[in-house]
Design a protein around this motif. Structure first.
Motif, PDB file in Angstrom:
ATOM      1  N   THR A 129       0.847  -1.194   0.000  1.00  0.00           N
ATOM      2  CA  THR A 129       0.000   0.000   0.000  1.00  0.00           C
ATOM      3  C   THR A 129       0.879   1.240   0.000  1.00  0.00           C
ATOM      4  OG1 THR A 129      -1.709  -1.182   1.223  1.00  0.00           O
ATOM      5  CG2 THR A 129      -1.831   1.214   1.216  1.00  0.00           C
ATOM      6  N   VAL A 130       0.630   2.154  -0.932  1.00  0.00           N
ATOM      7  CA  VAL A 130       1.443   3.370  -1.047  1.00  0.00           C
ATOM      8  C   VAL A 130       0.642   4.635  -0.776  1.00  0.00           C
ATOM      9  CG1 VAL A 130       3.129   2.295  -2.578  1.00  0.00           C
ATOM     10  CG2 VAL A 130       1.132   3.429  -3.574  1.00  0.00           C
ATOM     11  N   PHE A 131      -0.693   4.524  -0.706  1.00  0.00           N
ATOM     12  CA  PHE A 131      -1.552   5.653  -0.335  1.00  0.00           C
ATOM     13  C   PHE A 131      -2.826   5.103   0.275  1.00  0.00           C
ATOM     14  CE2 PHE A 131      -5.228   8.363  -1.505  1.00  0.00           C
ATOM     15  CZ  PHE A 131      -4.901   9.516  -0.794  1.00  0.00           C
ATOM     16  N   PRO A 144     -11.562   3.790   2.773  1.00  0.00           N
ATOM     17  CA  PRO A 144     -12.484   3.827   1.627  1.00  0.00           C
ATOM     18  C   PRO A 144     -11.784   3.755   0.274  1.00  0.00           C
ATOM     19  CG  PRO A 144     -13.155   5.418   3.290  1.00  0.00           C
ATOM     20  CD  PRO A 144     -11.824   4.897   3.717  1.00  0.00           C
ATOM     21  N   ILE A 145     -10.557   4.295   0.209  1.00  0.00           N
ATOM     22  CA  ILE A 145      -9.786   4.296  -1.040  1.00  0.00           C
ATOM     23  C   ILE A 145      -8.332   4.005  -0.688  1.00  0.00           C
ATOM     24  CG2 ILE A 145      -9.110   5.632  -3.090  1.00  0.00           C
ATOM     25  CD1 ILE A 145     -11.369   7.621  -2.260  1.00  0.00           C
ATOM     26  N   ASN A 146      -7.627   3.285  -1.551  1.00  0.00           N
ATOM     27  CA  ASN A 146      -6.175   3.210  -1.406  1.00  0.00           C
ATOM     28  C   ASN A 146      -5.516   2.967  -2.757  1.00  0.00           C
ATOM     29  OD1 ASN A 146      -6.199   0.439  -1.980  1.00  0.00           O
ATOM     30  ND2 ASN A 146      -5.398  -0.193   0.011  1.00  0.00           N
ATOM     31  N   MET A 147      -4.186   3.025  -2.764  1.00  0.00           N
ATOM     32  CA  MET A 147      -3.385   2.705  -3.945  1.00  0.00           C
ATOM     33  C   MET A 147      -2.362   1.663  -3.532  1.00  0.00           C
ATOM     34  SD  MET A 147      -2.905   6.586  -5.474  1.00  0.00           S
ATOM     35  CE  MET A 147      -2.117   6.088  -7.001  1.00  0.00           C
ATOM     36  N   GLU A 148      -2.155   0.668  -4.396  1.00  0.00           N
ATOM     37  CA  GLU A 148      -1.210  -0.409  -4.100  1.00  0.00           C
ATOM     38  C   GLU A 148      -0.280  -0.626  -5.292  1.00  0.00           C
ATOM     39  OE1 GLU A 148      -3.567  -3.771  -2.853  1.00  0.00           O
ATOM     40  OE2 GLU A 148      -3.941  -2.867  -0.895  1.00  0.00           O
ATOM     41  N   TYR A 149       0.946  -1.085  -4.974  1.00  0.00           N
ATOM     42  CA  TYR A 149       1.970  -1.241  -6.016  1.00  0.00           C
ATOM     43  C   TYR A 149       2.643  -2.599  -5.920  1.00  0.00           C
ATOM     44  CZ  TYR A 149       6.122  -0.448  -8.844  1.00  0.00           C
ATOM     45  OH  TYR A 149       7.107  -0.549  -9.798  1.00  0.00           O
ATOM     46  N   THR A 154      -2.311   0.237  -8.645  1.00  0.00           N
ATOM     47  CA  THR A 154      -3.775   0.164  -8.699  1.00  0.00           C
ATOM     48  C   THR A 154      -4.392   1.231  -7.818  1.00  0.00           C
ATOM     49  OG1 THR A 154      -3.843  -1.491  -6.915  1.00  0.00           O
ATOM     50  CG2 THR A 154      -3.854  -2.311  -9.202  1.00  0.00           C
ATOM     51  N   LEU A 155      -5.534   1.743  -8.265  1.00  0.00           N
ATOM     52  CA  LEU A 155      -6.411   2.571  -7.443  1.00  0.00           C
ATOM     53  C   LEU A 155      -7.590   1.686  -7.066  1.00  0.00           C
ATOM     54  CD1 LEU A 155      -7.241   5.410  -6.310  1.00  0.00           C
ATOM     55  CD2 LEU A 155      -8.470   5.736  -8.471  1.00  0.00           C
ATOM     56  N   ASN A 156      -7.894   1.610  -5.770  1.00  0.00           N
ATOM     57  CA  ASN A 156      -8.888   0.662  -5.277  1.00  0.00           C
ATOM     58  C   ASN A 156      -9.909   1.349  -4.386  1.00  0.00           C
ATOM     59  OD1 ASN A 156      -7.110  -1.747  -6.113  1.00  0.00           O
ATOM     60  ND2 ASN A 156      -5.805  -0.632  -4.675  1.00  0.00           N
ATOM     61  N   VAL A 243     -11.861  11.070   8.347  1.00  0.00           N
ATOM     62  CA  VAL A 243     -11.016  10.479   7.309  1.00  0.00           C
ATOM     63  C   VAL A 243      -9.773  11.351   7.093  1.00  0.00           C
ATOM     64  CG1 VAL A 243     -12.691   9.103   6.018  1.00  0.00           C
ATOM     65  CG2 VAL A 243     -12.574  11.567   5.620  1.00  0.00           C
ATOM     66  N   TYR A 244      -8.711  10.703   6.614  1.00  0.00           N
ATOM     67  CA  TYR A 244      -7.447  11.423   6.446  1.00  0.00           C
ATOM     68  C   TYR A 244      -6.539  10.628   5.502  1.00  0.00           C
ATOM     69  CZ  TYR A 244      -5.788   8.072  10.008  1.00  0.00           C
ATOM     70  OH  TYR A 244      -5.476   6.943  10.712  1.00  0.00           O
ATOM     71  N   PRO A 245      -5.506  11.276   4.941  1.00  0.00           N
ATOM     72  CA  PRO A 245      -4.598  10.579   4.026  1.00  0.00           C
ATOM     73  C   PRO A 245      -3.398   9.977   4.743  1.00  0.00           C
ATOM     74  CG  PRO A 245      -4.062  12.895   4.023  1.00  0.00           C
ATOM     75  CD  PRO A 245      -5.196  12.725   5.003  1.00  0.00           C
ATOM     76  N   LYS A 246      -2.833   8.938   4.123  1.00  0.00           N
ATOM     77  CA  LYS A 246      -1.537   8.386   4.531  1.00  0.00           C
ATOM     78  C   LYS A 246      -0.755   8.075   3.261  1.00  0.00           C
ATOM     79  CE  LYS A 246      -1.084   6.288   8.421  1.00  0.00           C
ATOM     80  NZ  LYS A 246      -0.987   5.224   9.467  1.00  0.00           N
TER      81      LYS A 246
END
Length: 281
Positions: A129-131, A144-149, A154-156, A243-246
């Motif tokens: 997971t990168v985001f 609710p949303i993440n990005m994986e590499y 991918t946007l999920n 909610v918040y970003p990482k």
């Protein structure tokens, strides 16, 4: 009378609220102090952040963040997550110098430039997971949303579980996928309209300045709703207490990698135009 009308017109123009602006940024040229821009840096040094079993992080160096000079962009943020660590992540927009707390009804554009590599040149072939668009517990989605590499990015989207018996994998839908080599700068813009209703939130995505089509490419029990042109998805984007970003590198699959993640031009705006400069345009 005409003079009064001109004064009223001028007053109206200048009294208009600014509707398209940058409302948060994290520029290492202005400060290299993480707490000036982020609530914290999560270095993985927690009892629950074990890679194999509780306590197995003993003797493993914690994840770190630093500012390095990049050949393309100059000063950029670098997160390093060593082998045996589960997590190295910037968390939340609430810094001492620059602060933003997303809330229900907000409509924001999150932008950043990014690249990833491994210290030893190892190929990343397991999804890390990168985001994360993360929700604070107690929650029904967790993210609710993440990005994986894993060589592909991918946007999920992740559907809610209101009864507590649905696996994470069954609630994931892959919206977008693209093969990306390590050590190559790319840019992202994610528009998020924050809403707790099922399919009430809105997400749009730009890669290298170009708006992307989204779809339920890989899903099991959950799918998002899509606009006719598939450039807008409707999804629950507000969950938990807030909610918040990482940003960084996270999850048990990341434990096998000594990974660096790099970030440049991190910012949030109230319009697409406000964040486009430096992000693919």
């Amino acid at each position: 009378m005409k003079k009064l009308q001109l004064v009223l017109v001028a007053f109206t123009l200048f009294a208009q609220p600014i509707s398209a602006e940058i409302i948060w940024s994290a520029d290492p040229n202005k400060s290299t102090k993480v707490s000036d821009y982020f609530k914290r840096f999560d270095d993985g040094n927690y009892p629950q952040d074990y890679c194999v079993k509780k306590g197995d992080e003993k003797g493993v160096p914690s994840s770190t963040v630093s500012v390095v000079n990049d050949a393309k962009y100059g000063k950029v943020w670098q997160i390093n997550k060593p082998i045996g660590r589960k997590r190295g992540e910037f968390a939340r927009f609430e810094g001492q110098l620059n602060s933003l707390s997303p809330k229900e009804g907000d409509d924001i554009y999150i932008a950043w430039n990014w690249k990833i590599d491994t210290v030893d040149g190892a190929k990343i072939n397991k999804e890390i997971t990168v985001f994360q668009w993360k929700s604070a517990a107690p929650h029904n989605q967790n993210y609710p949303i993440n990005m994986e590499y894993d060589g592909d990015l991918t946007l999920n989207a992740w559907g809610p579980d209101y009864v507590g018996n649905k696996s994470y994998s069954s609630r994931r839908t892959v919206l977008w996928r693209k093969a990306l080599p390590q050590n190559e700068w790319v840019s992202f813009i994610v528009r998020i309209k924050v809403n707790k209703d099922d399919f009430g939130g809105l997400v749009e995505f730009w890669f290298n300045g170009e708006k992307q089509q989204l779809d339920n490419l890989e899903s099991k029990k959950y799918q998002v709703k899509l606009s006719a042109d598939k450039t807008t998805m409707y999804h629950r984007t507000d969950d938990g207490k807030f909610v918040y970003p990482k940003w960084g590198a996270y999850n048990k699959k990341s434990c096998k990698y000594n990974v660096n993640a790099y970030f440049h031009d991190m910012k949030v705006g109230t319009s697409l135009q406000s964040v486009l400069s430096g992000n693919g345009k």
